[in-house]
Design a protein around this motif. Structure first.
Motif, short mmCIF file in Angstrom:
data_model
loop_
_atom_site.label_atom_id
_atom_site.label_comp_id
_atom_site.label_asym_id
_atom_site.label_seq_id
_atom_site.Cartn_x
_atom_site.Cartn_y
_atom_site.Cartn_z
N GLU A 265 0.95 -1.23 0.10
CA GLU A 265 -0.03 0.06 -0.16
C GLU A 265 0.67 1.25 0.01
OE1 GLU A 265 1.59 -0.72 3.99
OE2 GLU A 265 0.42 -2.01 2.57
N ARG A 266 0.15 2.44 -0.29
CA ARG A 266 1.10 3.80 -0.46
C ARG A 266 0.06 4.82 0.38
NH1 ARG A 266 1.58 3.79 -6.89
NH2 ARG A 266 -0.76 3.83 -7.36
N LYS A 267 0.57 5.98 0.62
CA LYS A 267 -0.09 7.00 1.04
C LYS A 267 -0.84 7.78 -0.51
CE LYS A 267 3.25 8.40 4.68
NZ LYS A 267 4.04 9.46 5.18
N HIS A 268 -2.15 8.28 -0.09
CA HIS A 268 -2.98 9.13 -0.93
C HIS A 268 -3.24 10.40 -0.62
CE1 HIS A 268 -5.57 7.65 2.24
NE2 HIS A 268 -6.42 8.61 1.65
N ASN A 269 -3.54 11.18 -1.75
CA ASN A 269 -4.01 12.60 -1.40
C ASN A 269 -5.13 12.79 -0.44
OD1 ASN A 269 -4.26 15.41 -1.39
ND2 ASN A 269 -4.08 15.46 -3.56
N ALA A 270 -4.90 12.79 0.64
CA ALA A 270 -6.17 12.78 1.47
C ALA A 270 -7.18 14.21 1.48
CB ALA A 270 -5.84 12.95 3.09
N ARG A 271 -6.41 15.05 1.07
CA ARG A 271 -7.29 16.51 0.64
C ARG A 271 -8.28 16.22 -0.23
NH1 ARG A 271 -3.60 21.41 -0.21
NH2 ARG A 271 -5.05 22.42 -1.71
N VAL A 272 -8.03 15.66 -1.23
CA VAL A 272 -9.11 15.48 -2.56
C VAL A 272 -10.08 14.78 -2.01
CG1 VAL A 272 -9.40 14.32 -4.79
CG2 VAL A 272 -7.36 15.68 -4.17
N TYR A 273 -10.12 13.83 -1.14
CA TYR A 273 -11.15 12.99 -0.81
C TYR A 273 -12.05 13.58 0.54
CZ TYR A 273 -9.23 8.88 -3.10
OH TYR A 273 -8.91 8.05 -4.24
#
Length: 778
Positions: A265-273
Motif C-alpha cells: 500500500e502507499r499514501k494517497h492525497n487525503a485532501r482531495v477525498y
C-alpha cells in the motif's frame, strides 16, 4: 534417428532437447463498480430470507474451528445441549458441506476434507453418517444416525471450505452467545448480549461481512485498470457502506490491498477525498476493524468497537471514509478502461518463481547456487504462501497447496518446514530446515495468489456448448465506434490460441481447439467475424493481446459454422525428459544408408540424407530417452485411432519430436525429427497401473505418473515433444533439455544435461540456441 553430418572438426557442441507447453488460467475476481459491458448478463443477487424450521428440530449452532488457514474453512463444530462437538466424516459429501456453509452464511461450499485435516476436535461427535440433499436449511434436518449417536473418533472429524462470498442480508437464526465468529451488523442479536460488545470477549469477534470492494471515487481512478485506489466499502445487510477512518491503520490497508492482488500500500492525497466527502455524505458501517496485517481477507480480522456517533453519517464527528491506495506489481500496469491493450508482462525474480508461471498460481521454486529447486510442503502455510505471492508482485495468498497439486519439480528440494512471520520481503528470509530428508517431489508446495482484476473475462464468452467449459468463442470488440459481440476467424486457430481463451475465462487449460463449430449454435447476433489473423505465443492473458488483424479483417471461410471454438479442462498433462537417461546412453555409430531405410521413409534423418547414395555411411548420434508425465491428466494423441497411420506400428501423431545439434556460436550442425512411433506406458511410479500399450492396436498415451522409454538402438529418437502444439501441456519451463557435448572425431561425451528452467538465467546464457520449443510454432 538423427544423422549427423560433417562433425569431424567440431569439439564443443550443445544439444537441445525440448518438449511442449503450458498455460494456466488466471483467477477471476470482480469489482462491482466496473459493471458489465452491453449484452453481458448481470449476475443474479440472492437475498437471504429466514428459513422456516419445524419446531421439533434440534436447536444447533455451527462454527468453523481448528487449524484454519482462512476464515471460510475449518473443522465443522456443532453446539448442542450446552456443549461443542464435531461431525464424523463417514458418508460425508459435498451436499452436506453445502448445507453447513449456507447455515454459516456463505453462498456455497467449495470442498470438504475427511480425517481431521484441521486438527482433532474435543467433546462429543454429535453427527455421524449424515446424508443431506443439499437443500436443507440446517444440518439438524439431514438424515443421520441421530444426534449424539456415533462410533467415530476425533481422527475422523470432517472439515469444509466455503466460498469467500456471504449471502446478502444473512442473519444468524440461533441466539446463542457461544459462536466464535459472530456476524457483525445484526443489532438485535448483539444487543441481546451486551457482554459481547466489550471487554475481552470482543477480541474473538470476526469482521464477517457479505462482501468487500475498493470503490474508485476520483475520475482518474475510475478510468484505470486495475483499480488501485478508492473507498474501502463493505456490504452488510445487503447494503454497501464506507468504513470510518478514526481507528484505521496501515495494517488494515495492507490486508485490503493484499485481498485485491496488490503486494503493498502507499499514501494517497487525503485532501482531495476530504473535499469529496463534504460534497457527498458517506453512509458509515457501525464498526471499526483491527487487523494484524497478515490476514488473507478482511473477514479474518477482529471486529473493533463502534465508531458511530448520534447519526450514521457523522463517523463520530471526527473522521472520514477509509481510502486505500495500493501499489500494483510490476506485471500489472494500470491502463485505460477502453483499451485493454496492455499485455501481461512476465517478470523474472532472482530468488523465487512460480513454475508453471500462471496468473498468480503455480509450484514454488527458489534459487540456490544457480539451480532452481522446490519447497517441501511440511508445515507449509497460508502465511508463507503470502510471502511468496507478495514477493512476486501479487497480493496475499488465497490458498496454499501441498502434495504437488500444481505439478512436480525435477530438481533438488531446497527448503523444508518453512516458518514465516508474514512480513518478510522474500521466502528465503523465513526460517526453514535446510535438511529435506524424506521429502520427494510428491510433496512440492504451491500457491494460489490474489491477482488484480483486469476486466478481461467480461470481453469473452463461450456459446452453444454442452457445458460451461466448451463452445464457440465470442469476443467483444470495438467496431465502427461501438462494442460488438462476434466470432473469431478459425484460420490458423490452434492450441496456443485456445489456451489463452481458457485462461482468460478462468476455465483452466484448453483440451481441444476447433476450427469448425457448426454443432455449437452460438448467439445469432454474434455470427459476424470481429477478430481474424490471430497468433498467440501462449503467455498472453487475453486474446486481444495476441497478434491479430486490425480494422481490416480477412477471413475467407467467414464465421458462423466456421468460427473458432474450444473445450477447456481443469487439468493437463506435462511431459518431462529424464536428463540422466540421455547422459548415460549417448554414443556415436557409423551406419550404412541401406540399413536406415525405415528412418529415411519416416523422414527421421537429416534433410541432406536424401542426397546420400545407398552404399554411403551416416554418422549417427544415438541415445535413449525417457519421457515422464508429471502432469495432472493423461497425455493422449490429438487424433483418434481411425486416423492413425500404419508403418510397422500405428503412428498416432504426424510429427511428434524434433531435435537439433548446435555449435557454441549457435550454428546448427545437425538435425532430425520423428513421427509418433508409439505412445505407451513403459514403466510407472509405485502404486500406478499402466493404461496404455501399442500392441494389438491398443490405446496410445502416457498415464500420469508413468513414462515412455525409447531405446537408443531404435532409429527414430524422441527429443522435442509435440513441436506443433497439437496436444496441450501444463508447463513450459521444463520443455527443453540442454546438454553439453564434446566430440573428438570418434567418441562423444554428453554432460551437464538439464531441463529448461532448472538453472538460473546466467547459467542458461552459457548454452546457445533455443530457449524453448516455440521456435517451431508457426
Amino acid at each position: 534417428m538423427q544423422a549427423v553430418h560433417h562433425l569431424h572438426h567440431l569439439r564443443h557442441l550443445a544439444i537441445l532437447l525440448a518438449l511442449l507447453a503450458l498455460l494456466v488460467p488466471p483467477v477471476p475476481a470482480q469489482y462491482e463498480h466496473l459493471g458489465y459491458p452491453p449484452g453481458y448478463p448481470d449476475p443474479e443477487q440472492e437475498m437471504y430470507s429466514v428459513p422456516r424450521i419445524p419446531p421439533d428440530t434440534p436447536r444447533i449452532q455451527l462454527r468453523l474451528a481448528g487449524d484454519k488457514r482462512k476464515h471460510n474453512e475449518g473443522r465443522v463444530e456443532v453446539f448442542y445441549n450446552g456443549e461443542w462437538g464435531t461431525v464424523c466424516d463417514d458418508d460425508f459429501s459435498i451436499h452436506n458441506a453445502k448445507v453447513v456453509c449456507r447455515e454459516l452464511g456463505y453462498l456455497e461450499a467449495v470442498s470438504w476434507s475427511p480425517s481431521s485435516k484441521y486438527g482433532k476436535g474435543e467433546g462429543r461427535v454429535w453427527f455421524d453418517n449424515v446424508h443431506c440433499s443439499g437443500k436443507e436449511s440446517t444440518l439438524a434436518l439431514c438424515p443421520s444416525n441421530g444426534i449424539g449417536v456415533s462410533d467415530c473418533k476425533h481422527s475422523e472429524d470432517v472439515g469444509v471450505v466455503c466460498s469467500d462470498k456471504r449471502i446478502p442480508g444473512f442473519k444468524f437464526i440461533n441466539t446463542m452467545p457461544n459462536h466464535v465468529e459472530l456476524v457483525t451488523g445484526w443489532r438485535p442479536f448483539l444487543s441481546s448480549f451486551p457482554s459481547l460488545l466489550g471487554g475481552q470477549e470482543m477480541k474473538v469477534l470476526k469482521a464477517l461481512v457479505e462482501d468487500v470492494r475498493i470503490h474508485a471515487i476520483l475520475s482518474s481512478s475510475r478510468k484505470r485498470i486495475p483499480v488501485t485506489e478508492g473507498y474501502v466499502e463493505v456490504k452488510d445487510g445487503g447494503k454497501w457502506m464506507q468504513i470510518c477512518n478514526v481507528a484505521w491503520n496501515q495494517q488494515n490497508s495492507r490486508v485490503i490491498c493484499g485481498m485485491f492482488g496488490f503486494p503493498s500500500e502507499r499514501k494517497h492525497n487525503a485532501r482531495v477525498y476530504k473535499m469529496f466527502a463534504r460534497r457527498k455524505k458517506p453512509s458509515y458501517w457501525d464498526y471499526s476493524v483491527n487487523c494484524t496485517g497478515n490476514e488473507a481477507h478482511l473477514s479474518s480480522c477482529h471486529l473493533g468497537g463502534s465508531v458511530g456517533g448520534k447519526t450514521n453519517e457523522s463517523c463520530g464527528g471526527r473522521g472520514l471514509p477509509v481510502v486505500v491506495s495500493c501499489v500494483p506489481g510490476r506485471a500489472f500496469a494500470p491502463t485505460p478502461v477502453s483499451g485493454f491493450r496492455k499485455a501481461f508482462r512476465k517478470e523474472h525474480d532472482p530468488n523465487t518463481l512460480l513454475s508453471p508461471f500462471s496468473c498468480g498460481e503455480g509450484r514454488v521454486e527458489v534459487l540456490k547456487s544457480g539451480e532452481w529447486g522446490t519447497i517441501c510442503d511440511d508445515r507449509w502455510s497460508l502465511l508463507a504462501s503470502s510471502v511468496v505471492c507478495r514477493e512476486l508482485g501479487f497480493g496475499t495468498a488465497k490458498e496454499s497447496l501441498s502434495g504437488g497439486r500444481l505439478g512436480q519439480g525435477m530438481g533438488p528440494v531446497h527448503m523444508n518446514e518453512v516458518q514465516c512471520s508474514g512480513f518478510e520481503k522474500s521466502i528465503t528470509e523465513c526460517l526453514f530446515n535446510k535438511e529435506s530428508l524424506g521429502c520427494s517431489h510428491e510433496e512440492d508446495a504451491a500457491v494460489r495468489c490474489n491477482v488484480p482484476e483486469m476486466g478481461f473475462q467480461e470481453r469473452l464468452r463461450l456459446r452453444g456448448g454442452r457445458n460451461p467449459f466448451e463452445g464457440r468463442v465470442e469476443v467483444l470488440m470495438e467496431r465502427n465506434g461501438s462494442l460488438t459481440w462476434g466470432t473469431v476467424c478459425s484460420d490458423g486457430w490452434g492450441t496456443m490460441e485456445a489456451m489463452v481463451t481458457c485462461r482468460q475465462l478462468g476455465l483452466g487449460f484448453a483440451s481441444n481447439a476447433f476450427q469448425e463449430t457448426w454443432y455449437w449454435p452460438g448467439d445469432v447476433s454474434a455470427d459476424r467475424v470481429v477478430m481474424s489473423g490471430l497468433r498467440c505465443s501462449g503467455t498472453e492473458m487475453s486474446l486481444s493481446h495476441c497478434l491479430h488483424h486490425g480494422q481490416h479483417l480477412s477471413c475467407p471461410k467467414g464465421g458462423g459454422r466456421n468460427a473458432a471454438g474450444v473445450s477447456c479442462s481443469e487439468t493437463a498433462p506435462d511431459l518431462v525428459l529424464n536428463p540422466q537417461a540421455v547422459e548415460l546412453t549417448t554414443y556415436m555409430e557409423d551406419r550404412p544408408m541401406f540399413m536406415l531405410q525405415c528412418a529415411y521413409e519416416e523422414d527421421c534423418l537429416a534433410s541432406g540424407s536424401s542426397q546420400s547414395p545407398a552404399n554411403s555411411y551416416r554418422r549417427l548420434l544415438r541415445f535413449s530417452s525417457q519421457i515422464h508425465n508429471n502432469g495432472q491428466s493423461d497425455f493422449r494423441p490429438k487424433a483418434g485411432r481411425h486416423s492413425w497411420v500404419w508403418h510397422e506400428h500405428y503412428h498416432s501423431m504426424e510429427v511428434f519430436t524434433h531435435y537439433d545439434l548446435f555449435s557454441l556460436n549457435g550454428t546448427k550442425v545437425a538435425e532430425g525429427h520423428k513421427a509418433s512411433f508409439c505412445l505407451e506406458d513403459s514403466e510407472c511410479d509405485e502404486g500406478i497401473e499402466k493404461r496404455y500399450e501399442c500392441a494389438n492396436f491398443g490405446e496410445q498415451g502416457i498415464t500420469v505418473g508413468c513414462f515412455d522409454s525409447y531405446r537408443h538402438d531404435i532409429d527414430c529418437q524422441w527429443v522435442v515433444i509435440n513441436p506443433n502444439y497439437e496436444v496441450p501441456e501444463s508447463d513450459y519451463t521444463n520443455n527443453i533439455m540442454k546438454c553439453r557435448c564434446r566430440y573428438d572425431g570418434n567418441r562423444v561425451w554428453m554432460y551437464n544435461c538439464h531441463n529448461g528452467g532448472s538453472l538460473s538465467s546466467e547459467s542458461e546464457q552459457t548454452f546457445p540456441g533455443l530457449l524453448s520449443n516455440q521456435v517451431t510454432h508457426r
